[in-house]
Design a protein around this motif. Sequence first.
Motif, PDB file in Angstrom:
ATOM      1  N   ILE A  66     -27.461  29.398  50.809  1.00  0.00           N
ATOM      2  CA  ILE A  66     -27.944  29.100  52.159  1.00  0.00           C
ATOM      3  C   ILE A  66     -27.132  27.954  52.758  1.00  0.00           C
ATOM      4  O   ILE A  66     -27.505  27.375  53.776  1.00  0.00           O
ATOM      5  CB  ILE A  66     -29.442  28.746  52.174  1.00  0.00           C
ATOM      6  CG1 ILE A  66     -29.707  27.485  51.346  1.00  0.00           C
ATOM      7  CG2 ILE A  66     -30.276  29.916  51.678  1.00  0.00           C
ATOM      8  CD1 ILE A  66     -31.116  26.938  51.521  1.00  0.00           C
ATOM      9  N   ASP A  80     -39.425  20.548  58.264  1.00  0.00           N
ATOM     10  CA  ASP A  80     -39.590  21.907  58.807  1.00  0.00           C
ATOM     11  C   ASP A  80     -38.502  22.234  59.837  1.00  0.00           C
ATOM     12  O   ASP A  80     -38.599  23.231  60.543  1.00  0.00           O
ATOM     13  CB  ASP A  80     -40.990  22.127  59.374  1.00  0.00           C
ATOM     14  CG  ASP A  80     -41.361  21.079  60.391  1.00  0.00           C
ATOM     15  OD1 ASP A  80     -42.527  21.057  60.825  1.00  0.00           O
ATOM     16  OD2 ASP A  80     -40.488  20.265  60.750  1.00  0.00           O
ATOM     17  N   PHE A  82     -35.387  22.683  58.784  1.00  0.00           N
ATOM     18  CA  PHE A  82     -34.347  23.402  58.055  1.00  0.00           C
ATOM     19  C   PHE A  82     -34.988  24.185  56.901  1.00  0.00           C
ATOM     20  O   PHE A  82     -36.148  23.983  56.555  1.00  0.00           O
ATOM     21  CB  PHE A  82     -33.294  22.425  57.516  1.00  0.00           C
ATOM     22  CG  PHE A  82     -33.840  21.371  56.591  1.00  0.00           C
ATOM     23  CD1 PHE A  82     -34.302  20.160  57.088  1.00  0.00           C
ATOM     24  CD2 PHE A  82     -33.895  21.591  55.227  1.00  0.00           C
ATOM     25  CE1 PHE A  82     -34.812  19.191  56.242  1.00  0.00           C
ATOM     26  CE2 PHE A  82     -34.406  20.618  54.366  1.00  0.00           C
ATOM     27  CZ  PHE A  82     -34.864  19.419  54.880  1.00  0.00           C
ATOM     28  N   GLU A  83     -34.182  25.069  56.306  1.00  0.00           N
ATOM     29  CA  GLU A  83     -34.650  25.877  55.187  1.00  0.00           C
ATOM     30  C   GLU A  83     -34.463  25.099  53.883  1.00  0.00           C
ATOM     31  O   GLU A  83     -33.345  24.720  53.523  1.00  0.00           O
ATOM     32  CB  GLU A  83     -33.866  27.196  55.113  1.00  0.00           C
ATOM     33  CG  GLU A  83     -34.343  28.132  54.010  1.00  0.00           C
ATOM     34  CD  GLU A  83     -33.553  29.435  53.952  1.00  0.00           C
ATOM     35  OE1 GLU A  83     -32.653  29.644  54.800  1.00  0.00           O
ATOM     36  OE2 GLU A  83     -33.834  30.242  53.044  1.00  0.00           O
ATOM     37  N   LYS A  86     -34.605  27.498  47.490  1.00  0.00           N
ATOM     38  CA  LYS A  86     -35.411  27.971  46.373  1.00  0.00           C
ATOM     39  C   LYS A  86     -34.606  27.808  45.094  1.00  0.00           C
ATOM     40  O   LYS A  86     -33.406  27.533  45.127  1.00  0.00           O
ATOM     41  CB  LYS A  86     -35.787  29.441  46.570  1.00  0.00           C
ATOM     42  CG  LYS A  86     -36.709  29.661  47.744  1.00  0.00           C
ATOM     43  CD  LYS A  86     -37.086  31.121  47.866  1.00  0.00           C
ATOM     44  CE  LYS A  86     -38.001  31.298  49.061  1.00  0.00           C
ATOM     45  NZ  LYS A  86     -38.353  32.714  49.265  1.00  0.00           N
ATOM     46  N   ASN A 160     -27.141  21.934  53.481  1.00  0.00           N
ATOM     47  CA  ASN A 160     -27.319  22.744  54.688  1.00  0.00           C
ATOM     48  C   ASN A 160     -28.081  21.987  55.772  1.00  0.00           C
ATOM     49  O   ASN A 160     -28.286  22.508  56.865  1.00  0.00           O
ATOM     50  CB  ASN A 160     -28.054  24.054  54.360  1.00  0.00           C
ATOM     51  CG  ASN A 160     -29.428  23.806  53.753  1.00  0.00           C
ATOM     52  OD1 ASN A 160     -29.573  23.010  52.835  1.00  0.00           O
ATOM     53  ND2 ASN A 160     -30.446  24.488  54.250  1.00  0.00           N
ATOM     54  N   TYR A 161     -28.488  20.735  55.462  1.00  0.00           N
ATOM     55  CA  TYR A 161     -29.223  19.969  56.469  1.00  0.00           C
ATOM     56  C   TYR A 161     -28.632  18.581  56.719  1.00  0.00           C
ATOM     57  O   TYR A 161     -29.068  17.867  57.615  1.00  0.00           O
ATOM     58  CB  TYR A 161     -30.706  19.833  56.099  1.00  0.00           C
ATOM     59  CG  TYR A 161     -30.975  19.306  54.700  1.00  0.00           C
ATOM     60  CD1 TYR A 161     -31.149  20.184  53.640  1.00  0.00           C
ATOM     61  CD2 TYR A 161     -31.065  17.948  54.447  1.00  0.00           C
ATOM     62  CE1 TYR A 161     -31.393  19.720  52.348  1.00  0.00           C
ATOM     63  CE2 TYR A 161     -31.326  17.473  53.160  1.00  0.00           C
ATOM     64  CZ  TYR A 161     -31.486  18.366  52.118  1.00  0.00           C
ATOM     65  OH  TYR A 161     -31.739  17.894  50.850  1.00  0.00           O
TER      66      TYR A 161
ATOM     67  N   LEU B  23     -41.072  32.004  54.991  1.00  0.00           N
ATOM     68  CA  LEU B  23     -40.360  31.483  56.144  1.00  0.00           C
ATOM     69  C   LEU B  23     -40.600  29.993  56.371  1.00  0.00           C
ATOM     70  O   LEU B  23     -39.765  29.307  56.914  1.00  0.00           O
ATOM     71  CB  LEU B  23     -40.791  32.241  57.404  1.00  0.00           C
ATOM     72  CG  LEU B  23     -40.439  33.723  57.424  1.00  0.00           C
ATOM     73  CD1 LEU B  23     -41.013  34.388  58.654  1.00  0.00           C
ATOM     74  CD2 LEU B  23     -38.938  33.908  57.374  1.00  0.00           C
ATOM     75  N   SER B  25     -41.414  25.941  55.995  1.00  0.00           N
ATOM     76  CA  SER B  25     -40.963  24.801  55.220  1.00  0.00           C
ATOM     77  C   SER B  25     -41.750  23.606  55.707  1.00  0.00           C
ATOM     78  O   SER B  25     -42.516  23.690  56.648  1.00  0.00           O
ATOM     79  CB  SER B  25     -39.461  24.601  55.386  1.00  0.00           C
ATOM     80  OG  SER B  25     -39.134  24.419  56.739  1.00  0.00           O
ATOM     81  N   TYR B  65     -42.437  23.441  49.947  1.00  0.00           N
ATOM     82  CA  TYR B  65     -41.507  23.345  51.073  1.00  0.00           C
ATOM     83  C   TYR B  65     -41.010  24.727  51.493  1.00  0.00           C
ATOM     84  O   TYR B  65     -40.485  24.908  52.590  1.00  0.00           O
ATOM     85  CB  TYR B  65     -40.296  22.481  50.728  1.00  0.00           C
ATOM     86  CG  TYR B  65     -40.521  20.998  50.843  1.00  0.00           C
ATOM     87  CD1 TYR B  65     -40.260  20.160  49.766  1.00  0.00           C
ATOM     88  CD2 TYR B  65     -40.960  20.434  52.030  1.00  0.00           C
ATOM     89  CE1 TYR B  65     -40.449  18.791  49.859  1.00  0.00           C
ATOM     90  CE2 TYR B  65     -41.156  19.060  52.137  1.00  0.00           C
ATOM     91  CZ  TYR B  65     -40.901  18.249  51.043  1.00  0.00           C
ATOM     92  OH  TYR B  65     -41.087  16.901  51.153  1.00  0.00           O
ATOM     93  N   THR B  66     -41.142  25.712  50.615  1.00  0.00           N
ATOM     94  CA  THR B  66     -40.604  27.043  50.905  1.00  0.00           C
ATOM     95  C   THR B  66     -41.679  28.045  51.292  1.00  0.00           C
ATOM     96  O   THR B  66     -41.378  29.200  51.560  1.00  0.00           O
ATOM     97  CB  THR B  66     -39.840  27.590  49.672  1.00  0.00           C
ATOM     98  OG1 THR B  66     -40.780  27.823  48.603  1.00  0.00           O
ATOM     99  CG2 THR B  66     -38.785  26.612  49.176  1.00  0.00           C
TER     100      THR B  66
END
Lengths: 225, 195
Positions: A66, A80, A82-83, A86, A160-161, B23, B25, B65-66
Amino acid sequence: MSKRHRHHHSSKVFGKSFIILPIVFLIGTYLIIFLAFGSTISMAVDAAGMVFSSAEKDYSTSFKSIFVPVAENKEGLKSDDFEFPKFNQQFGELSIPKCKIEAKLFFGDGDVALRNGVGIYNGSSAPGFGSTILVGGHNNTYFHNLKDVKEGMPVSIKTNYGNYEYKIRETKVLQYNDSSAYDIGADKENLVLYTCYPFDELGLTDQRFFVYTDYVSGPQIDREG
Amino acid sequence: MKKRISLAALALAVVAASSMTALASGINANEQAVLDKLSSTSVSYKGRTLSLPASYLNQAKNYMYTVELTKEQCDRIIALIDEAKSIVEGSKGASVSDIRSQVLTKANEIASVLNMSITQEKTDQGSQYTLKDSEGNVAFSASPKVDKSGKLVDGTVVKTTGAGVELDSLFAVLALLSAATVSGSLYLVKCKSEA
C-alpha cells in the motif's frame, strides 16, 4: 614394487584422499560457497525446509503493497486520514544511506515480510504513533550492513502517510529473550532495529544486534480518529 | 499458566470481535472504550495479579486501526472481557487444563461467529496462538509466557533473523561433505591408476 611398499603407498594415498584432501576441499569450498553464494544456498535450503520441516512457514514471495511515497509531510495528520497497514503488507521503505541499507518496510515480521524486506513487530508501534517501533531483518540480506552502523548516522523511513527521520544513538549485543532490550510500552517515539548476531554465523544464534535510534522528524499522528 | 492462557484468549477474543469492514481506520470512541477496558483489566489468582502486556494491547489497537466497530460489538466485547475474567477468578479448585479449555472454547466460539479463526502451534517458545480474519490477515499472534518478574509477556517479540534457520547448517555441511568426498575419491582413483 614389494607388497610392503605397496601397502605403505596405499596407506599414504588413503590418508591423502580421505582425510587431508577432504578437509582441505571442505574448508576451501565452504569459504568460496559461503562468501559467493550464501544467499542462494539459503533459498535452496528454505526450499528443502518446505519438504522436511515440520514447522509451518510461509514461503510465498507475493505480498500486497500500500506504499505510495508522500511528497510532503502533512501537519495535523489523523489516523483516519490514511490506510493503516495490515499484517504482511508493505507500507514503506527503510534506508540507512551511509551503510547502503535499503529495504521494503512491512507491518508485521512474519516470513513474508522478512523474506522481502524488514518487518515491524505488530505488537510494537508504527512511525508517528509516539512509541517504540521494533524492526527486525535478516543478517544475511537486508540487515547485513547493520554491522557498519555508527552513532549519529541517520535512518530514514518513508511510509504511505509520511516521511520520518531517526538518528542512531547506540548499538548493543544482547540475548534474543532479554526483555530489557526494548520498551514496547514507551511513551516516547523511538526506533529499534535488530538482527541476528554474529553477522556471518551459519546456524541458529541466541544473540541479537540491536540498534537504538531517536526520533528526529516526521508527522505525529493524532490517535483519536 | 491458566492466567496467561486466559489473558491471551481474552486478547484473542477481543480482536476476534473486532472483525468488521476493512475500510475504516482510526480508533473511534467505542473501540477506545474496549482498549481502556483491556488495559485496566487484571486477573487475580492465589495472590498474584496479571494484566495484559503492552505488546498485546498494541496488537489489538493496531488491528482496530484497520476495522470499524459498532457500539453493539464493543459492548459485547466488554461483556466478554468480564466473563473471561470470571472464568479464571471463579475457578477455585479446577485444573489448569479445564480452565484453559473453557477459556479457549469461549475464544473459539467468538472467533467463529465473527468469521475468524484461532490456531495453536507448538514452537521453541511454547504454544503460539494466532488469530486470523476471513482474508487470512493476522490480527493477533503471541506466545504467552510469565517472565521472571511475574509479568505476562509475549515470548515471540524478537524473531530469528539469522542466515541459519532450522536446516540451513545441516544442508550446508552435507553439501560440502559431499563435495569433499567426491573430490577425494577422484584423487584416489587417479592415484590408483598411476600406481
